[in-house]
Design an enzyme around this catalytic site. Sequence first.
Site, PDB file in Angstrom:
ATOM      1  CG  HIS A 155      -2.178  -1.079   1.156  1.00 62.35           C
ATOM      2  ND1 HIS A 155      -2.764  -1.406   2.164  1.00 62.35           N
ATOM      3  CD2 HIS A 155      -2.825  -1.179   0.160  1.00 62.35           C
ATOM      4  CE1 HIS A 155      -3.873  -2.175   1.874  1.00 62.35           C
ATOM      5  NE2 HIS A 155      -3.845  -2.206   0.389  1.00 62.35           N
ATOM      6  CB  CYS A 215      -4.162  -2.588 -15.469  1.00 64.11           C
ATOM      7  SG  CYS A 215      -5.165  -4.329 -14.805  1.00 64.11           S
TER       8      CYS A 215
END
Length: 556
Positions: A186, A486
């Site tokens: 993250h 992606c």
Amino acid sequence: METTLQGVGVSHGVAIGEVRHMGTAVLEPPTRQIGVDEAPREQGRARQAMEAVAADLNARGHLAGGEAQAVLEAQALMAQDPELLADVERRIAVGSTAERGVYDAFASYRALLAGAGDYLAGRVADLDDVRNRIVARLLGVPMPGVPDSDEPYVLIARDLAPADTALLDPSLVLGFVTEEGGPTSHSAILARALGVPAVVALAGAQELAEGTVVAVDGSTGEVFVAPDEEERAELTRAAAARKAALAAASGPGATSDGHKVPLLANVGGPADVPAAVEAGAEGVGLFRTEFLFLDDSANAPSEDRQTEVYRQVLEAFPEGRVVVRVLDAGADKPLDFLTPADEPNPALGVRGLRSLLDHPEVLATQLRALARAASGLPVYLEVMAPMVADRQDARAFADACQAAGLSAKFGAMVEIPSAALRARSILQEVEFLSLGTNDLAQYTFAADRQVGAVSRLQDPWQPALLDLVAMAAEAAAAEGKSCGVCGEAAADPLLACVLTGLGVTSLSMGAASIPYVRAALAKHTLAQCERAAAAARATDGAQEARRAAQAVLSGE
């Protein structure tokens, strides 16, 4: 350089400044027995602290917006977990103080997940941060966090929780270095969104003395300790040359001989759109829709609400391509109304498309909302399903799209090795593929993307991962269909050239990376990219693959 340390570069750019360390972790609260009559008051304190921390994380997410908001809202759900609260209250009922009950309950949950090999074990930094915030509030002490400084600095930490990373001030935090984490953690993703140079998984980072001058190269992963004036000047010149190359490259993505490679943006909601437009994104290659569903884990958003938000993003790219990923719930993004609560290993259970097929009304509502949002707009809407395993999955998704009256193209994400191995079969049911390299690496190497100890296996340069990418791209070419990437791999300029050489037809990334990738592609021909790809696949390790590709593209 006096000393050069090697970590994993996760966010481009060079930062030179003095080291400042993250505040110390919250101390373990003392063990103190309370009387039975004190338990209700302590339970109330614990509930209030957990609710306050959840509210604070949600507020931070609202301030940060975009991808950061989804991450922080997921973290807030940890603070509101009813099972954790019940455990805290049980511990208080038998004599623990509120702070000790919270500390022990979180420790038990942490150990349980780690011992079970659960996917959520990879979210330990997030879990620890929530615990620390609750305990600090109960103890009445400041929450450890980003140091207070009037002068710009390089931040050093064991790891950075999303709540700290999301609100970093780039005018003060020149860059950051962590001992743990990986290229798809993250914090790494948020660093790229902020445009802050960052290096993770650097052993011994916390041993750097406060005030030491370091130079952090977020592209190479190198950290230079105490560089002299000449060395600093050289690094500054190199950074200026990269910036000039960025300015010189503009327009649609293409190799130097004109082979088009559309450069798209990954967005987590309307808040990410302005940066994507400013970076010259040719559309959206991954529109994550989870942020809408995380607002209320007990109920799905209405069709009207979804339509309104989807249309905001679609309107920003007239004549552009917008690829929407339908809800990817489960594993680290559990939703009460959708995902089972008792799975021993959610990452290998009912997540992604599997959850939606178990709850067809949720999928149908989302597809109808997308159809309504695109109505009357000159946008090329494409919709894809996460975690497609085989042709049966692809057919079920295609049937759902058609039943919802969706006129957009529909496709499948390749995140499971079986989907890459049988890509041509899947393409009999859908119109395009999109490679999610973060999860594809995780499932290929059995290596959780949040665990620093296995970060080398999460490196998108691993030749086995490149083989799977090549397999999917070759299948798409044989069927006359497109195959994009992606995942975070697309954000690496050198790897973007290799992916192009493997046959990938579009690249999608965080907006901050688009100029770097555009400039890299513009320097090389398609044939050079193909040779670099072949050289990388001929090696046996990630570092060797990177060096081999670099040698080809630099003409060595």
